[in-house]
Design an enzyme around this catalytic site. Structure first.
Site, PDB file in Angstrom:
ATOM      1  N   CYS A   1      -4.346  -1.318  -2.090  1.00 26.72           N
ATOM      2  CA  CYS A   1      -4.435   0.121  -2.346  1.00 26.72           C
ATOM      3  C   CYS A   1      -5.350   0.334  -3.552  1.00 26.72           C
ATOM      4  O   CYS A   1      -5.060  -0.158  -4.655  1.00 26.72           O
ATOM      5  CB  CYS A   1      -3.037   0.664  -2.632  1.00 26.72           C
ATOM      6  SG  CYS A   1      -3.034   2.410  -3.073  1.00 26.72           S
TER       7      CYS A   1
ATOM      8  N   CYS B   1     -10.996   3.287  -0.202  1.00 31.75           N
ATOM      9  CA  CYS B   1      -9.573   3.506   0.081  1.00 31.75           C
ATOM     10  C   CYS B   1      -9.273   2.649   1.299  1.00 31.75           C
ATOM     11  O   CYS B   1     -10.049   2.657   2.268  1.00 31.75           O
ATOM     12  CB  CYS B   1      -9.324   4.984   0.387  1.00 31.75           C
ATOM     13  SG  CYS B   1      -7.662   5.321   1.010  1.00 31.75           S
TER      14      CYS B   1
ATOM     15  N   HIS C   1      -7.300   2.973   3.603  1.00 34.85           N
ATOM     16  CA  HIS C   1      -7.084   3.710   4.853  1.00 34.85           C
ATOM     17  C   HIS C   1      -8.405   3.962   5.593  1.00 34.85           C
ATOM     18  O   HIS C   1      -8.417   4.149   6.814  1.00 34.85           O
ATOM     19  CB  HIS C   1      -6.442   5.074   4.582  1.00 34.85           C
ATOM     20  CG  HIS C   1      -4.976   5.034   4.313  1.00 34.85           C
ATOM     21  ND1 HIS C   1      -4.436   4.514   3.166  1.00 34.85           N
ATOM     22  CD2 HIS C   1      -3.918   5.490   5.050  1.00 34.85           C
ATOM     23  CE1 HIS C   1      -3.108   4.637   3.199  1.00 34.85           C
ATOM     24  NE2 HIS C   1      -2.776   5.228   4.333  1.00 34.85           N
TER      25      HIS C   1
ATOM     26  N   ASP D   1       0.869  -1.171   0.000  1.00 33.78           N
ATOM     27  CA  ASP D   1       0.000   0.000   0.000  1.00 33.78           C
ATOM     28  C   ASP D   1       0.911   1.228   0.000  1.00 33.78           C
ATOM     29  O   ASP D   1       2.108   1.129   0.263  1.00 33.78           O
ATOM     30  CB  ASP D   1      -0.887  -0.003   1.267  1.00 33.78           C
ATOM     31  CG  ASP D   1      -1.858   1.174   1.278  1.00 33.78           C
ATOM     32  OD1 ASP D   1      -2.274   1.621   0.200  1.00 33.78           O
ATOM     33  OD2 ASP D   1      -2.190   1.656   2.373  1.00 33.78           O
ATOM     34  N   SER D   2       0.314   2.400  -0.221  1.00 26.42           N
ATOM     35  CA  SER D   2       1.093   3.621  -0.123  1.00 26.42           C
ATOM     36  C   SER D   2       1.549   3.844   1.319  1.00 26.42           C
ATOM     37  O   SER D   2       2.568   4.475   1.558  1.00 26.42           O
ATOM     38  CB  SER D   2       0.246   4.810  -0.563  1.00 26.42           C
ATOM     39  OG  SER D   2      -0.881   4.915   0.268  1.00 26.42           O
TER      40      SER D   2
ATOM     41  N   GLU E   1      -2.498   8.875   8.359  1.00 28.72           N
ATOM     42  CA  GLU E   1      -1.064   8.541   8.442  1.00 28.72           C
ATOM     43  C   GLU E   1      -0.410   9.232   9.650  1.00 28.72           C
ATOM     44  O   GLU E   1       0.540   8.732  10.220  1.00 28.72           O
ATOM     45  CB  GLU E   1      -0.328   8.945   7.151  1.00 28.72           C
ATOM     46  CG  GLU E   1      -0.664   8.072   5.933  1.00 28.72           C
ATOM     47  CD  GLU E   1       0.062   6.718   5.912  1.00 28.72           C
ATOM     48  OE1 GLU E   1       1.186   6.640   6.435  1.00 28.72           O
ATOM     49  OE2 GLU E   1      -0.515   5.753   5.393  1.00 28.72           O
TER      50      GLU E   1
HETATM   51  N1  DGL Z   1      -4.743   3.411   0.760  1.00 33.08           N
HETATM   52  C1  DGL Z   1      -4.719   3.822  -0.582  1.00 33.08           C
HETATM   53  C2  DGL Z   1      -5.992   3.560  -1.332  1.00 33.08           C
HETATM   54  O1  DGL Z   1      -6.637   2.580  -1.048  1.00 33.08           O
HETATM   55  C3  DGL Z   1      -4.041   5.097  -0.964  1.00 33.08           C
HETATM   56  C4  DGL Z   1      -4.150   6.296  -0.151  1.00 33.08           C
HETATM   57  C5  DGL Z   1      -3.155   7.362  -0.589  1.00 33.08           C
HETATM   58  O2  DGL Z   1      -1.961   7.099  -0.512  1.00 33.08           O
HETATM   59  O3  DGL Z   1      -3.596   8.436  -1.004  1.00 33.08           O
HETATM   60  O4  DGL Z   1      -6.332   4.267  -2.245  1.00 33.08           O
END
Ligand code: DGL
Length: 270
Positions: A73, A187, A189, A10-11, A154
């Site tokens: 991600c 997302c 996150h 993931d990012s 984050e």
């Molecule tokens: N967690 C990621 C997603 O599902 C990316 C969030 C990001 O880095 O902007 O899109």
């Protein structure tokens, strides 16, 4: 049988939300996770940059002999899932969007008004609308980008008034204007702020992919006869910046789960 590890990336720390389910349902699988914490968020970057990062990480994972890659991600999945599959044809690659769409298609009522919240890149790609409308043409689907969520998450700013205000900033008008009944967390996150969203809008049904993505990993490994017999070693959590925030979030996601207590951290320079 195949005792090699399953690679996730993931990012940042969002991908950990799906890993927790995989660790529960497939305790014999060893996991290598890479969170690109030094370069997150990806969600407002250009497609070229995201593609470049994604290929670097996929190579890092294949160098670590993974048997499968899970792109935990949505942003990367929206930009280059198919290209990664073409570049690494010998390794099954699972994206984040289709599992979420399957859950939404299964559980939304006829004619429901579905909202999708995601990064700017994911919203711009239109991937959720396209896939969801294909499976359920009766649904009304509207999306909104919420770019401030990931940096706050984050930073560990979750159970805080700033996060509640940010959620209201993006969602108050969007939910009302579109009479949204079901909200897709597009997302990885966002499950980390699911509790905050539910407490502000208790009538909303939240849909996320973490559990379904774990199911997809299991199905794919079974289908290819690639399940592990025994866990071949400790899970590896790598990040491009092993910051305190990263460590805090790993602890938060893994809290109380005995089976993920043996984690090694590596600081990885890409
Ligand atoms: N967690 C990621 C997603 O599902 C990316 C969030 C990001 O880095 O902007 O899109």
């Amino acid at each position: 049988m195949d005792n090699r590890p399953v690679g996730f990336f993931d990012s940042g720390i969002g991908g950990l939300t799906s890993i927790a389910y995989v660790m529960q349902s497939l305790p014999q699988e060893r996991i290598i996770f890479f969170g690109d914490t030094a370069r997150a968020p990806y969600g407002s970057k250009s497609a070229e940059t995201i593609r470049h990062f994604a290929f670097q990480i996929a190579r890092f994972l294949t160098d670590h002999n993974v048997k499968m890659i899970v792109i935990a991600c949505n942003t990367v999945s929206a930009i280059c899932l198919e290209e990664l599959r073409e570049a690494f044809p010998e390794i099954p690659i699972i994206g984040a969007i289709s599992p979420t769409v399957r859950v939404a298609a299964r559980c939304c009522r006829k004619g429901a008004h579905v909202g999708v919240i995601a990064t700017s890149v994911t919203v711009k790609s239109g991937a959720y609308e396209k896939k969801l409308r294909k499976l359920r043409p009766d649904l009304s689907v509207k999306s909104v980008a919420c770019p401030a969520f990931v940096p706050l998450i984050e930073e560990g700013i979750i159970d805080h008034e700033i996060m509640r205000q940010t959620i209201r900033y993006y969602l108050d008008g969007f939910l009302k204007e579109n009479a949204i009944t079901d909200l897709v967390l597009g997302c990885t996150h966002y499950p980390l702020i699911g509790g905050q969203i539910s407490s502000l809008y208790p009538h909303l049904r939240l849909i996320s992919s973490s559990e379904e993505a774990a199911g997809a990993v299991e199905r794919e490994l079974k289908k290819r006869n690639m399940l592990s017999e025994v866990r071949s070693g400790n899970h590896v959590f790598a990040a491009s910046d092993v910051s305190d925030a990263f460590l805090r979030m790993v602890e938060r996601v893994s809290a109380g789960k005995k089976e993920i207590a043996d984690i090694h951290f590596y600081n990885l320079e890409l």
